[in-house]
Design an enzyme around this catalytic site. Structure first.
Site, PDB file in Angstrom:
ATOM      1  N   GLY A  36      22.251  83.072  28.135  1.00  0.00           N
ATOM      2  CA  GLY A  36      22.190  84.375  27.044  1.00  0.00           C
ATOM      3  C   GLY A  36      23.677  84.817  26.996  1.00  0.00           C
ATOM      4  O   GLY A  36      24.717  84.148  27.720  1.00  0.00           O
ATOM      5  N   ASP A  64      17.140  79.379  32.466  1.00  0.00           N
ATOM      6  CA  ASP A  64      16.746  80.043  31.151  1.00  0.00           C
ATOM      7  C   ASP A  64      15.679  79.262  30.695  1.00  0.00           C
ATOM      8  O   ASP A  64      15.547  78.077  30.813  1.00  0.00           O
ATOM      9  CB  ASP A  64      18.282  79.899  30.332  1.00  0.00           C
ATOM     10  CG  ASP A  64      18.114  80.987  29.008  1.00  0.00           C
ATOM     11  OD1 ASP A  64      17.272  81.019  28.287  1.00  0.00           O
ATOM     12  OD2 ASP A  64      19.015  82.009  29.198  1.00  0.00           O
ATOM     13  N   ASP A  89      11.101  79.427  33.107  1.00  0.00           N
ATOM     14  CA  ASP A  89      10.587  80.862  32.728  1.00  0.00           C
ATOM     15  C   ASP A  89      10.669  81.766  33.729  1.00  0.00           C
ATOM     16  O   ASP A  89       9.517  81.367  34.596  1.00  0.00           O
ATOM     17  CB  ASP A  89       9.523  80.596  31.805  1.00  0.00           C
ATOM     18  CG  ASP A  89       9.087  81.904  31.065  1.00  0.00           C
ATOM     19  OD1 ASP A  89       9.441  83.004  31.502  1.00  0.00           O
ATOM     20  OD2 ASP A  89       8.759  81.882  30.025  1.00  0.00           O
ATOM     21  N   ASN A 132       8.993  88.404  40.506  1.00  0.00           N
ATOM     22  CA  ASN A 132       9.021  86.998  40.857  1.00  0.00           C
ATOM     23  C   ASN A 132      10.385  86.603  41.609  1.00  0.00           C
ATOM     24  O   ASN A 132      10.378  86.138  42.826  1.00  0.00           O
ATOM     25  CB  ASN A 132       8.903  85.953  39.726  1.00  0.00           C
ATOM     26  CG  ASN A 132       7.406  85.903  39.723  1.00  0.00           C
ATOM     27  OD1 ASN A 132       6.542  85.882  40.130  1.00  0.00           O
ATOM     28  ND2 ASN A 132       7.189  85.497  37.997  1.00  0.00           N
ATOM     29  N   TYR A 182      10.336  97.316  25.259  1.00  0.00           N
ATOM     30  CA  TYR A 182      11.797  97.018  25.982  1.00  0.00           C
ATOM     31  C   TYR A 182      12.143  98.144  26.903  1.00  0.00           C
ATOM     32  O   TYR A 182      12.407  98.153  28.188  1.00  0.00           O
ATOM     33  CB  TYR A 182      12.999  96.878  24.833  1.00  0.00           C
ATOM     34  CG  TYR A 182      14.054  96.680  25.391  1.00  0.00           C
ATOM     35  CD1 TYR A 182      14.471  95.484  25.958  1.00  0.00           C
ATOM     36  CD2 TYR A 182      15.283  97.661  25.474  1.00  0.00           C
ATOM     37  CE1 TYR A 182      15.772  94.877  26.447  1.00  0.00           C
ATOM     38  CE2 TYR A 182      16.407  97.127  25.948  1.00  0.00           C
ATOM     39  CZ  TYR A 182      16.801  95.759  26.401  1.00  0.00           C
ATOM     40  OH  TYR A 182      17.880  95.555  27.129  1.00  0.00           O
ATOM     41  N   LYS A 186      11.963  97.950  31.140  1.00  0.00           N
ATOM     42  CA  LYS A 186      13.250  98.102  31.929  1.00  0.00           C
ATOM     43  C   LYS A 186      13.140  99.228  32.932  1.00  0.00           C
ATOM     44  O   LYS A 186      13.542  99.057  33.974  1.00  0.00           O
ATOM     45  CB  LYS A 186      14.288  98.251  30.887  1.00  0.00           C
ATOM     46  CG  LYS A 186      14.861  97.220  30.059  1.00  0.00           C
ATOM     47  CD  LYS A 186      15.284  95.885  31.129  1.00  0.00           C
ATOM     48  CE  LYS A 186      16.065  94.937  30.079  1.00  0.00           C
ATOM     49  NZ  LYS A 186      16.595  93.712  30.923  1.00  0.00           N
TER      50      LYS A 186
END
Length: 359
Positions: A36, A64, A89, A132, A182, A186
């Protein structure tokens, strides 16, 4: 020329870090979202430290799934022995067998257009991905730091009395609004990070970025500065949503990456830190005019209604209180908005994707 801009910026990051960088010498760092915009610079800065500062190189594992991350020739680390790039992932546990000293969870979909398109993936990356990686952190007894990338969006549309917004502000966010996938994921990711610190003693730190920008942002990112720059370079009017009076502050990439790595290395475990620039709050209308004046090719801007693809509920103001990062970490943003945008436009002007005429 435009490749040189990226090299100069990465060199500037390592110089700004100073002695803080020594925390990463000889260590293994895992970063999710390594392809990213932010991830590419973090990997690049660590590589530059290996090349110019460290006597014992750090090892970088970049993961990624490329749902929005993209490879770019100016951020090519594939042939380096100190970097392992893997498709992965984070919503699934990563089969990492080696000892890890630092984990950076930077994977996510930060553009409103993309998190509206991929709402479930947005939630899973922030929540399942965080859990994770936190569980992976628990397996590493020598873990020195875990950095969760949150967002200034967790504050929602803050009360005017809370602007500039400190970390102690609890936010004003809808759990069922179009941005909730989103914002709320977060917020929950932050909660997970704090719980793992309290329950298991993990050295978790949280960073809340405020509108970071710079070379390497994709032409179709759909965030404001890539969009504005793309339009002026293709001699099209910049579309400014609504009345254009909504404000933001912008933090150039060199300042931001310096701040993020300071939080990882020196931040207080179990704490959140705003990282941004508190000195350049500007309306979108004035920002459009600034981009037009810096490009100077006869471009213009138009006020337009919000498109259907853009999530409603855009905050009217966004400005960080960064006094905590200044006091705890000696974080001081140094790049002015005009200088940062000039560098960004110079890079975009020579990137074929910004001149393709399509978006």
């Amino acid at each position: 020329m435009y490749e040189e801009i990226v090299r100069e910026d990465i060199a500037a990051i390592t110089k700004k870090l100073g002695e803080t960088a020594k925390n990463f010498e000889g260590k293994t760092i895992l970063i999710s979202g390594g392809a990213g915009f932010l991830g590419k610079y973090i990997v690049g800065a660590l590589c530059d430290l290996n090349d110019t500062v460290f006597s014992r190189p750090c090892r970088i594992i970049s993961a990624d799934n490329y749902i929005t991350g993209q490879r770019h020739p100016h951020f090519n680390y594939r042939d380096r022995s100190d970097v392992l790039e893997v498709w992965a992932d984070v919503i699934h546990p990563l089969p990492v067998r080696e000892d890890i000293h630092y984990i950076i969870h930077a994977a996510g979909l930060a553009s409103p257009v993309y998190y509206k398109k991929y709402p479930l993936e947005t939630i899973e990356s922030a929540v399942s991905g965080a859990k994770n990686l936190l569980d992976l952190g628990r397996k590493n007894k020598n873990l020195e730091g875990f950095l969760f990338f949150s967002s200034s969006e967790i504050y929602g549309d803050p009360d005017p009395a809370a602007v500039p917004t400190p970390e102690t502000y609890h936010g004003f966010v809808s759990s069922v609004g179009p941005r909730a996938c989103y914002d709320e994921s977060k917020r929950l990711g932050e909660t997970l990070a704090i719980i793992y610190n309290e329950q298991f003693g993990l050295p978790t730190k949280i960073v809340r970025p405020f509108n970071v920008f710079g070379p390497g942002m994709s032409h179709n990112d759909r965030r404001v500065l890539p969009m504005f720059t793309y339009m002026v370079l293709n001699r099209k009017p910049i579309p400014v949503h609504g009345d254009g009076l909504q404000t933001r502050t912008f933090c150039y990439i060199t300042d931001a990456i310096d701040g993020f790595l300071r939080v990882l290395a020196k931040g207080q475990a179990g704490e959140a830190y705003n990282i941004g620039n508190d000195a350049n709050e500007i309306s979108m209308k004035d920002l459009a005019q600034l981009v037009v004046s810096l490009e100077g090719n006869g471009a213009s801007y138009n006020l337009i209604p919000y498109p259907e693809s853009y999530p409603a509920g855009e905050p009217m103001r966004r400005c960080p209180d960064i006094s905590k990062a200044k006091e705890h970490l000696n974080f001081v943003p140094q790049t002015s908005l005009q200088e940062g945008i000039s560098r960004f436009i110079s890079w975009c002007r020579n990137d074929p994707h910004y001149l393709a005429g399509v978006i």
